[in-house]
Design a protein around this motif. Structure first.
Motif, mmCIF file in Angstrom:
data_model
loop_
_atom_site.group_PDB
_atom_site.id
_atom_site.type_symbol
_atom_site.label_atom_id
_atom_site.label_comp_id
_atom_site.label_asym_id
_atom_site.label_seq_id
_atom_site.Cartn_x
_atom_site.Cartn_y
_atom_site.Cartn_z
ATOM 1 N N GLY A 1 -28.465 -81.458 12.386
ATOM 2 C CA GLY A 1 -29.088 -81.252 11.091
ATOM 3 C C GLY A 1 -28.124 -80.781 10.017
ATOM 4 O O GLY A 1 -27.010 -80.329 10.296
ATOM 5 N N SER A 2 -28.576 -80.873 8.778
ATOM 6 C CA SER A 2 -27.685 -80.613 7.644
ATOM 7 C C SER A 2 -27.285 -79.149 7.498
ATOM 8 O O SER A 2 -26.173 -78.844 7.058
ATOM 9 C CB SER A 2 -28.339 -81.109 6.347
ATOM 10 O OG SER A 2 -29.569 -80.438 6.115
ATOM 11 N N ALA A 3 -28.172 -78.212 7.866
ATOM 12 C CA ALA A 3 -27.828 -76.797 7.714
ATOM 13 C C ALA A 3 -26.637 -76.425 8.590
ATOM 14 O O ALA A 3 -25.649 -75.845 8.121
ATOM 15 C CB ALA A 3 -29.038 -75.923 8.052
ATOM 16 N N SER B 1 -33.482 -77.596 8.002
ATOM 17 C CA SER B 1 -33.129 -78.351 6.793
ATOM 18 C C SER B 1 -34.264 -78.457 5.778
ATOM 19 O O SER B 1 -34.249 -79.308 4.897
ATOM 20 C CB SER B 1 -32.622 -79.756 7.161
ATOM 21 O OG SER B 1 -31.515 -79.659 8.025
#
Length: 254
Positions: free
Chosen positions: A69-71, A174
């Motif tokens: 994921g982006s985080a 995210s």
């Protein structure tokens, strides 16, 4: 001028990556590094990123071993960052060529540890289909931002020497993790300064996680309730306000 570390998470962004990086390469401000972190893309994103990196020594590509994921992906970039400032540019968004040249002096002049700007909204083909998202108020406290998040991730910059390295919360999956980070930065009394100039272009893609309004609203409520420790009624009220004001963000151009 101080060095800026630009964090770019990338997942299945082969169609947009080069254009986004070019918007950084075209900056009149030259003292930056770009960290492209590939989150196990299934398309040619990693190959495109590696080819781009061959052209400029300021660009580094970091392939991840597991999709997370982006985080978490942004956090890896923050850990590796060596600049005085941290900025965020997703692999499908764009900066105007004067973004850094406007934002860094703006922050230096205001002695700002955290700043952001107005931006345009474009579709997958680059067409500006909405009115720009304008930030007209100059400064924001924690309480100001708690009532409505005006910070576009692609315009956010924070100053490491005064803030330290601040990270996204992967447990939020995210959704509202960027908003939670801005509140973390401001919670101890800092003030965010907003540049009203339109300095970036935010791309809205079909299927993006934030396109599921119900899911976003639930995540917003949980973030306010659990991370900000607001009582259930206040958290619910602010979630409703965010939802209503959010509708104004995407005002279709006439």
């Amino acid at each position: 001028m101080p060095k800026v570390s630009v964090i770019m998470p990338a997942y299945n962004a082969a169609s947009y990556l080069e254009e986004s990086v070019n918007s950084l390469l075209s900056q009149s401000y030259k003292d930056w590094e770009l960290l492209i972190i590939d989150d196990c893309s299934k398309d040619r994103t990693l190959d495109v990123a590696k080819n781009i990196a061959k052209k400029d020594k300021r660009i580094r590509v970091i392939p991840k071993e597991k999709n997370s994921g982006s985080a978490d992906t942004r956090n890896q970039g923050i850990e590796l960052a060596s600049g005085e400032y941290i900025a965020f540019l997703d692999a499908d968004d764009l900066w105007e060529s004067n973004f850094l040249d406007k934002m860094i002096p703006f922050m230096e002049e205001n002695k700002s540890s955290f700043s952001f700007s107005s931006y345009r909204i474009i579709d997958e083909n680059g067409f500006e289909f909405c009115e720009p998202f304008l930030v007209e108020q100059k400064s924001f406290s924690y309480r100001n931002l708690l009532h409505y998040n005006r910070v576009g991730l692609l315009t956010a910059i924070y100053h490491i020497p005064t803030v330290g390295k601040k990270y996204f919360d992967p447990s939020l999956k995210s959704l509202r993790d960027d908003y939670a980070l801005w509140l973390d930065i401001l919670r101890d009394g800092r003030v965010a300064f907003a540049n009203s100039e339109i300095l970036a272009r935010y791309r809205v893609r079909r299927g993006a996680a934030t396109s599921n309004k119900k899911k976003v609203m639930i995540a917003h409520f949980k973030m306010l309730r659990n991370r900000e420790n607001l009582n259930i009624f206040y958290a619910l009220l602010l979630t409703i306000i965010h939802g209503l004001l959010g509708l104004r963000k995407y005002r279709i151009k006439s």
